[in-house]
Scaffold this motif. Structure first.
Motif, PDB file in Angstrom:
ATOM      1  N   SER A 158      -9.120  -6.907   6.528  1.00  0.00           N
ATOM      2  CA  SER A 158      -8.804  -6.869   7.950  1.00  0.00           C
ATOM      3  C   SER A 158      -7.900  -5.696   8.330  1.00  0.00           C
ATOM      4  N   SER A 159      -7.469  -4.920   7.345  1.00  0.00           N
ATOM      5  CA  SER A 159      -6.622  -3.766   7.640  1.00  0.00           C
ATOM      6  C   SER A 159      -7.495  -2.537   7.874  1.00  0.00           C
ATOM      7  N   ASP A 160      -6.980  -1.560   8.619  1.00  0.00           N
ATOM      8  CA  ASP A 160      -7.755  -0.342   8.851  1.00  0.00           C
ATOM      9  C   ASP A 160      -7.155   0.879   8.161  1.00  0.00           C
ATOM     10  N   ALA A 161      -5.979   0.730   7.601  1.00  0.00           N
ATOM     11  CA  ALA A 161      -5.352   1.861   6.922  1.00  0.00           C
ATOM     12  C   ALA A 161      -4.294   1.360   5.955  1.00  0.00           C
ATOM     13  N   MET A 162      -3.949   2.220   5.019  1.00  0.00           N
ATOM     14  CA  MET A 162      -2.837   1.973   4.106  1.00  0.00           C
ATOM     15  C   MET A 162      -1.892   3.153   4.203  1.00  0.00           C
ATOM     16  N   GLY A 163      -0.622   2.878   3.962  1.00  0.00           N
ATOM     17  CA  GLY A 163       0.342   3.958   4.073  1.00  0.00           C
ATOM     18  C   GLY A 163       1.436   3.871   3.038  1.00  0.00           C
ATOM     19  N   TRP A 164       2.128   4.972   2.869  1.00  0.00           N
ATOM     20  CA  TRP A 164       3.316   5.036   2.014  1.00  0.00           C
ATOM     21  C   TRP A 164       4.524   5.338   2.881  1.00  0.00           C
ATOM     22  N   PHE A 165       5.610   4.684   2.546  1.00  0.00           N
ATOM     23  CA  PHE A 165       6.889   4.869   3.214  1.00  0.00           C
ATOM     24  C   PHE A 165       7.947   5.042   2.137  1.00  0.00           C
ATOM     25  N   ARG A 166       9.118   5.522   2.524  1.00  0.00           N
ATOM     26  CA  ARG A 166      10.209   5.645   1.550  1.00  0.00           C
ATOM     27  C   ARG A 166      11.536   5.385   2.228  1.00  0.00           C
ATOM     28  N   GLN A 167      12.482   4.945   1.419  1.00  0.00           N
ATOM     29  CA  GLN A 167      13.823   4.682   1.917  1.00  0.00           C
ATOM     30  C   GLN A 167      14.839   5.158   0.906  1.00  0.00           C
ATOM     31  N   ALA A 168      15.665   6.081   1.329  1.00  0.00           N
ATOM     32  CA  ALA A 168      16.744   6.588   0.495  1.00  0.00           C
ATOM     33  C   ALA A 168      18.008   5.788   0.785  1.00  0.00           C
ATOM     34  N   PRO A 169      18.943   5.743  -0.149  1.00  0.00           N
ATOM     35  CA  PRO A 169      20.173   4.984   0.078  1.00  0.00           C
ATOM     36  C   PRO A 169      20.886   5.408   1.350  1.00  0.00           C
ATOM     37  N   GLY A 170      21.242   4.438   2.167  1.00  0.00           N
ATOM     38  CA  GLY A 170      21.977   4.720   3.391  1.00  0.00           C
ATOM     39  C   GLY A 170      21.136   5.266   4.522  1.00  0.00           C
ATOM     40  N   LYS A 171      19.812   5.309   4.328  1.00  0.00           N
ATOM     41  CA  LYS A 171      18.940   5.859   5.363  1.00  0.00           C
ATOM     42  C   LYS A 171      17.898   4.838   5.795  1.00  0.00           C
ATOM     43  N   ARG A 225      -0.462   8.242   5.406  1.00  0.00           N
ATOM     44  CA  ARG A 225      -1.369   7.122   5.578  1.00  0.00           C
ATOM     45  C   ARG A 225      -2.799   7.611   5.444  1.00  0.00           C
ATOM     46  N   ILE A 226      -3.672   6.657   5.063  1.00  0.00           N
ATOM     47  CA  ILE A 226      -5.086   6.962   4.902  1.00  0.00           C
ATOM     48  C   ILE A 226      -5.893   5.820   5.494  1.00  0.00           C
TER      49      ILE A 226
END
Length: 119
Positions: free
Chosen positions: A30-43, A50-51
Motif C-alpha cells: 500500500s506504500s508508493d515510495a520508500m525513503g532514507w532519513f538520518r538524525q545526528a545527535p542534537g539535531k 526517496r525512491i
C-alpha cells in the motif's frame, strides 16, 4: 503496518563508502515510495533520499546529491542506500520509512543503523 529493519552501518574513514539496507515487511503493497532519513545527535531528523516503487524515480537532499544512491529490489521488498565519498558530517543514525499516498511518511520508525565517519 509496515515493519522496517535497517542494517549496514558502521565506522568508516572520510572518503570511504558504506551500503545500507532496509528490509520491509507487512503492508508494503500500500506504500508508493520508500525513503532514507538520518538524525545526528542534537539535531532534527532529516530527509536523505526517496525512491518510488512504481518507476524508481528518485529524490535526494542537496547535501548528498552525487554521493549517495538509493535503489530498490521490489521482489525482496528491500531498499538500499549506497553512500560514497563519506564526510564526517554524514555521521548519524540512518532510518528508512515507507510513504503512503493518503498519509505520507509512516509514524513508526525502526531502530536505525549508525553511521560514523571519522576525519
Amino acid at each position: 503496518q509496515v515493519q522496517l529493519v535497517e542494517s549496514g552501518g558502521g565506522l568508516v574513514q572520510a572518503g570511504g563508502s558504506l551500503k545500507l539496507s532496509c528490509a520491509a515487511s507487512g503492508r508494503t503493497f500500500s506504500s508508493d515510495a520508500m525513503g532514507w532519513f538520518r538524525q545526528a545527535p542534537g539535531k532534527e531528523r532529516e530527509f536523505v533520499a526517496r525512491i518510488r516503487w512504481k518507476d524508481s524515480s528518485t529524490t535526494y537532499a542537496d547535501s548528498v546529491k552525487g554521493r549517495f544512491t538509493i535503489s530498490r529490489d521490489n521482489a525482496r521488498n528491500t531498499v538500499y542506500l549506497q553512500m560514497n565519498s563519506l564526510k564526517p558530517e554524514d555521521t548519524a543514525n540512518y532510518y528508512c520509512n515507507a510513504r503512503f499516498p493518503s498519509t505520507g511518511w509512516g509514524e513508526n520508525w525502526g531502530q536505525g543503523t549508525q553511521v560514523t565517519v571519522s576525519s
